[in-house]
Design a protein around this motif. Structure first.
Motif, short mmCIF file in Angstrom:
data_model
loop_
_atom_site.label_atom_id
_atom_site.label_comp_id
_atom_site.label_asym_id
_atom_site.label_seq_id
_atom_site.Cartn_x
_atom_site.Cartn_y
_atom_site.Cartn_z
N GLU A 1 12.62 -32.90 -39.20
CA GLU A 1 13.98 -32.45 -39.45
C GLU A 1 14.23 -31.15 -38.67
O GLU A 1 13.31 -30.37 -38.42
CB GLU A 1 14.20 -32.20 -40.94
N THR A 2 15.46 -30.94 -38.29
CA THR A 2 15.80 -29.69 -37.62
C THR A 2 15.46 -28.51 -38.53
O THR A 2 15.58 -28.59 -39.75
CB THR A 2 17.30 -29.64 -37.27
N GLY A 3 15.00 -27.44 -37.90
CA GLY A 3 14.62 -26.26 -38.66
C GLY A 3 13.13 -26.14 -38.92
O GLY A 3 12.67 -25.14 -39.48
N VAL A 4 12.33 -27.15 -38.53
CA VAL A 4 10.89 -27.06 -38.71
C VAL A 4 10.34 -25.88 -37.92
O VAL A 4 10.65 -25.72 -36.73
CB VAL A 4 10.19 -28.36 -38.26
N ASP A 5 9.53 -25.08 -38.56
CA ASP A 5 8.89 -23.96 -37.89
C ASP A 5 7.79 -24.48 -36.96
O ASP A 5 6.91 -25.23 -37.40
CB ASP A 5 8.29 -23.01 -38.93
N ILE A 6 7.83 -24.10 -35.68
CA ILE A 6 6.86 -24.60 -34.70
C ILE A 6 5.45 -24.17 -35.07
O ILE A 6 4.48 -24.92 -34.89
CB ILE A 6 7.22 -24.12 -33.28
N GLY A 7 5.31 -22.98 -35.61
CA GLY A 7 3.98 -22.54 -36.04
C GLY A 7 3.40 -23.43 -37.12
O GLY A 7 2.22 -23.77 -37.09
N LEU A 8 4.24 -23.82 -38.10
CA LEU A 8 3.81 -24.74 -39.14
C LEU A 8 3.42 -26.07 -38.54
O LEU A 8 2.37 -26.65 -38.90
CB LEU A 8 4.95 -24.93 -40.14
N ILE B 1 15.57 -35.41 -36.48
CA ILE B 1 16.81 -35.75 -37.17
C ILE B 1 17.39 -34.49 -37.81
O ILE B 1 16.70 -33.49 -38.01
CB ILE B 1 16.57 -36.82 -38.27
N GLU B 2 18.67 -34.54 -38.13
CA GLU B 2 19.30 -33.42 -38.83
C GLU B 2 18.67 -33.27 -40.21
O GLU B 2 18.35 -34.26 -40.88
CB GLU B 2 20.80 -33.66 -38.98
N GLY B 3 18.45 -32.03 -40.62
CA GLY B 3 17.86 -31.84 -41.93
C GLY B 3 17.62 -30.40 -42.26
O GLY B 3 18.28 -29.50 -41.71
N ARG B 4 16.62 -30.18 -43.12
CA ARG B 4 16.34 -28.83 -43.61
C ARG B 4 14.88 -28.43 -43.40
O ARG B 4 14.29 -27.73 -44.22
CB ARG B 4 16.69 -28.73 -45.10
N GLY B 5 14.30 -28.89 -42.33
CA GLY B 5 12.94 -28.46 -42.01
C GLY B 5 11.83 -29.32 -42.55
O GLY B 5 10.68 -28.87 -42.63
#
Length: 340
Positions: free
Chosen positions: A105-112, A139-143
């Motif tokens: 989902e959009t907003g995923v932290d790349i470090g995570l 996809i659109e989302g909350r990470g």
């Protein structure tokens, strides 16, 4: 079944079974799928249309939506490898390859994302499998992070481990304490201060030893817990299982945690434990093999298999502390969604 999907359909209990049978199994029914095993075992001839002796492939697929994606003892990357590899192992297979498809989902932290991918790679090496292909979608989302895997291995000649193979006088063994993963995930979600860690682990070494013995059934204890798993196996084999409550290993921390929340460890999931049903003459060897492996120190014999007799085939009994027998069924109700 209800007219729409609810969280209860992901519990691993009765509602999950109803969904699978009424929607998916009814549409895709065939002799391989209808067995409802952890992994499908097919002959090479089924692929090539040519005779290939006794060689067999084992194939499984799984999706992982655990929340949170990082938790005490593991993360979604380690979980994806262990869940896939362990399903292959439960059919007596030797795992070799897995695929790795990610929905981000959009907003995923790349470090995570880097941490869980690195964890997947490390766990694959421990489990003895190679990640050979994959896919990524955004996809659109909350990470959120979701992972789909497929695992492939082979079943050695002469190995026949299946949910339908339990026989009277067989011995029932579990490889360790129940409820660890469930308690770890739930405590994280509820922000409860505890040091309970998930047991998520690949059981490759453990099963390498068991494969050489007269093991009839293996199943990893995941969603729905031990009670659901044993009930399903008893039904598949058409026999009666009788276990003893006092013999089922549960850590003091999980017992205290479950007691505070009114949970039953019999229906709490794991991600690094199995139940093994073995010929009585190999029971001691099997217990020794499990205890001698990396993740089997707390293994225990918990019961036996017997003929149905006057009892209905597929009955599961637990002997209580006062000596009575209580009949158990699969998990009823919602359980804990998004545990894996």
């Amino acid at each position: 079944m209800s007219d729409s999907i609810a969280m209860i359909h992901g519990s691993g209990g009765a509602a999950t079974g109803e969904l699978i049978h009424e929607v998916f199994a009814s549409a895709f029914n065939n002799t391989v799928l209808d067995a409802m095993e952890d992994a499908a075992v097919i002959g090479i001839a089924d692929l090539t249309q040519k005779s290939s002796g006794d060689h067999k492939l084992a194939v499984t697929t799984d999706s992982f939506v655990v929340d949170p994606v990082e938790f005490r003892g593991g993360d979604i990357g380690r979980l994806a490898v262990c869940g896939t590899v362990n399903d292959l192992l439960m059919r007596g297979a030797v795992p070799r390859y897995i695929t790795s498809a990610w929905i981000l989902e959009t907003g995923v932290d790349i470090g995570l994302l880097k941490r869980v991918v690195a964890s997947m790679a490390k766990t694959a090496a421990e489990a003895g499998v190679t990640v050979i292909c994959g896919d990524t979608k955004v996809i659109e989302g909350r990470g959120g992070i979701y992972v789909n895997t497929t695992g492939v291995g082979y079943v050695p000649t002469g190995v026949d481990i299946s949910a339908a193979n339990a026989k009277p006088d067989d011995v029932i063994i579990v490889s360790g304490t129940m409820g660890d993963h469930h308690a770890a995930i739930l405590s994280e979600r509820m922000s409860i201060d505890t040091d309970i860690r998930s047991d998520v682990a690949p059981l490759t070494q453990m099963c390498d030893g068991l494969r050489k013995l007269r093991v009839h059934v293996m199943r990893d204890v995941t969603r729905g817990g031990l009670g659901t798993v044993l009930k399903e196996l008893a039904v598949a084999s058409g026999v009666v299982f009788e276990i003893e409550d006092k013999l089922i290993p549960v850590s003091d921390k999980v017992r205290e945690f479950s007691g505070l929340l009114g949970l039953d460890p019999m229906y709490m999931g794991n991600e690094g434990k199995l139940v093994c049903i073995v010929d009585q003459n190999d029971a001691d060897k099997a217990l020794k093999a499990i205890k001698g492996s990396k993740y089997g120190a707390d293994a225990a014999v918990i019961g036996k298999v017997r003929k149905a007799g006057e009892d209905k085939p597929g009955t599961l009994y637990v002997k209580t502390a006062i000596g009575g027998l209580r009949e158990l069924d699969v998990l009823q109700g919602e359980g804990l969604p998004r545990i894996c």
